[in-house]
Design an enzyme around this catalytic site. Structure first.
Site, PDB file in Angstrom:
ATOM      1  N   SER A  49       0.858  -1.191   0.000  1.00 34.82           N
ATOM      2  CA  SER A  49       0.000   0.000   0.000  1.00 34.82           C
ATOM      3  C   SER A  49       0.887   1.232   0.000  1.00 34.82           C
ATOM      4  CB  SER A  49      -0.851   0.001   1.277  1.00 34.82           C
ATOM      5  OG  SER A  49      -1.435   1.267   1.495  1.00 34.82           O
ATOM      6  N   TYR A  98       0.451  -0.102  10.740  1.00 42.27           N
ATOM      7  CA  TYR A  98       0.058  -0.496   9.386  1.00 42.27           C
ATOM      8  C   TYR A  98       1.196  -0.173   8.406  1.00 42.27           C
ATOM      9  CZ  TYR A  98      -2.665  -0.698   5.028  1.00 42.27           C
ATOM     10  OH  TYR A  98      -3.121  -0.998   3.762  1.00 42.27           O
TER      11      TYR A  98
END
Length: 323
Positions: A161, A188
């Site tokens: 990502s 994350y």
């Protein structure tokens, strides 16, 4: 020229001859996920078998039903795989290795993941996003690698990502001081950086044996990944991390994509034949991302960091993997 608007459906049309006859194992395929969109879209191009791996076999089964409805000729198989537990990962890998009728896997797409969750430790004692998004896929991939390398043109795709911008690897404190310094977005970010570094290592270690590996940013898509997040709080907290780091995303709105657009870079990474000279790279909008104009942080493309992470991961999973 491919771009943000390119769809998986378009690319499946272009790459149908590359998809036909392939055995593809995809993790994270519950209905409405990007993994599900990917497998349902490539089913139209007659792959030989689609192996659907997920924590909840009933949900993976719903996706198998959708594939059968789209193309009854495609063989499907469901695999129970809980990436948050290393013991469960080992069990799932043993199942794959036991399938005598599946001697090789052409493409592995590691799509399953979690995002922005509250602090929690995995059964083995590791921060849950690092455990589920990195340690589990790293171990699963390496345990079934002999079946992947048995393919004529093996590929491993790791869904990362642009969220990798939120944190490098915290070498001496990947567990955020047992939660006391935890920030769900930084955690994350650490896990998504790990996906890119893992990709780099696979290309480096196994490129000479024919393996191609790519990481990617699918874009921002309305899947179930963020269902648990109260965005009235989550958005300001994400912006605060970006602003503290001086990232442009801290002052920008999300640029949304449809699921068909989001799965496009999956198809590109898994099947485009022109990527060979870019082994190990990070892709977005169905092209190789350009660090000069796109969000690609140097901590996620460093061979030194990649080598360090491989060693750390071996230690954390309790298994050395040498190629």
């Amino acid at each position: 020229m491919h771009g943000a608007q390119t769809t998986a459906s378009e690319l499946v049309g272009e790459l149908a001859s590359e998809i036909r006859g392939k055995v593809v194992l995809t993790t994270g395929v519950s209905p409405k996920s990007l993994g599900a969109t990917f497998v349902e879209t490539i089913a139209k191009a007659e792959p030989a078998m689609l192996i659907l791996a997920g924590r909840n076999p009933a949900k993976a089964g719903q996706t198998a039903d959708a594939i059968k409805a789209a193309n009854a000729n495609v063989d499907t198989r469901v695999l129970e795989l809980d990436l948050g537990s290393l013991a469960a990962v080992r069990r799932a890998a043993d199942v794959v290795l036991s399938w005598a009728d599946v001697p090789y896997i052409d493409v592995l797409v590691n799509s399953a993941g979690i995002m922005g969750v509250d602090f929690k430790l995995s059964p083995e004692g590791y921060e849950s996003q690092f455990a589920t998004n990195h340690l589990g896929p790293w171990l699963f991939t390496n345990l079934i690698m002999n079946k992947i390398l048995a393919s004529k043109a093996p590929r491993v795709v790791n869904v990362s990502s642009d969220g990798h911008r939120l944190n490098p690897i915290r070498w001496d404190d990947y567990n955020f001081d047992n939660g006391s310094t935890y920030n769900p977005w930084r955690a994350y970010g650490q896990s998504k950086t790990a996906n890119m570094l893992f990709t780099l290592s696979l290309a480096e270690k196994l490129g000479s044996r024919g393996l191609q590996s790519y990481s990617l940013h699918p874009g921002v898509i309305g899947t179930h990944l963020g269902d648990h997040i109260d965005w009235d709080e989550g958005m300001p907290s994400l912006q605060a991390v970006d602003r503290a780091l001086g990232n442009k995303e801290g002052w920008a709105d999300f640029k949304w994509k449809t699921s068909d657009q989001g799965a496009a870079t999956y198809v590109y990474a898994a099947f485009d034949p022109n990527l060979k000279s870019h082994n190990g790279t990070y892709l977005e909008d169905s092209h190789v991302a350009d660090p000069l104009v796109e969000t690609v942080k140097p901590w996620a493309t460093s061979k030194i960091e990649a080598g360090r992470l491989w060693k750390l991961t071996e230690k954390l999973v309790g298994q050395e993997v040498q190629y």
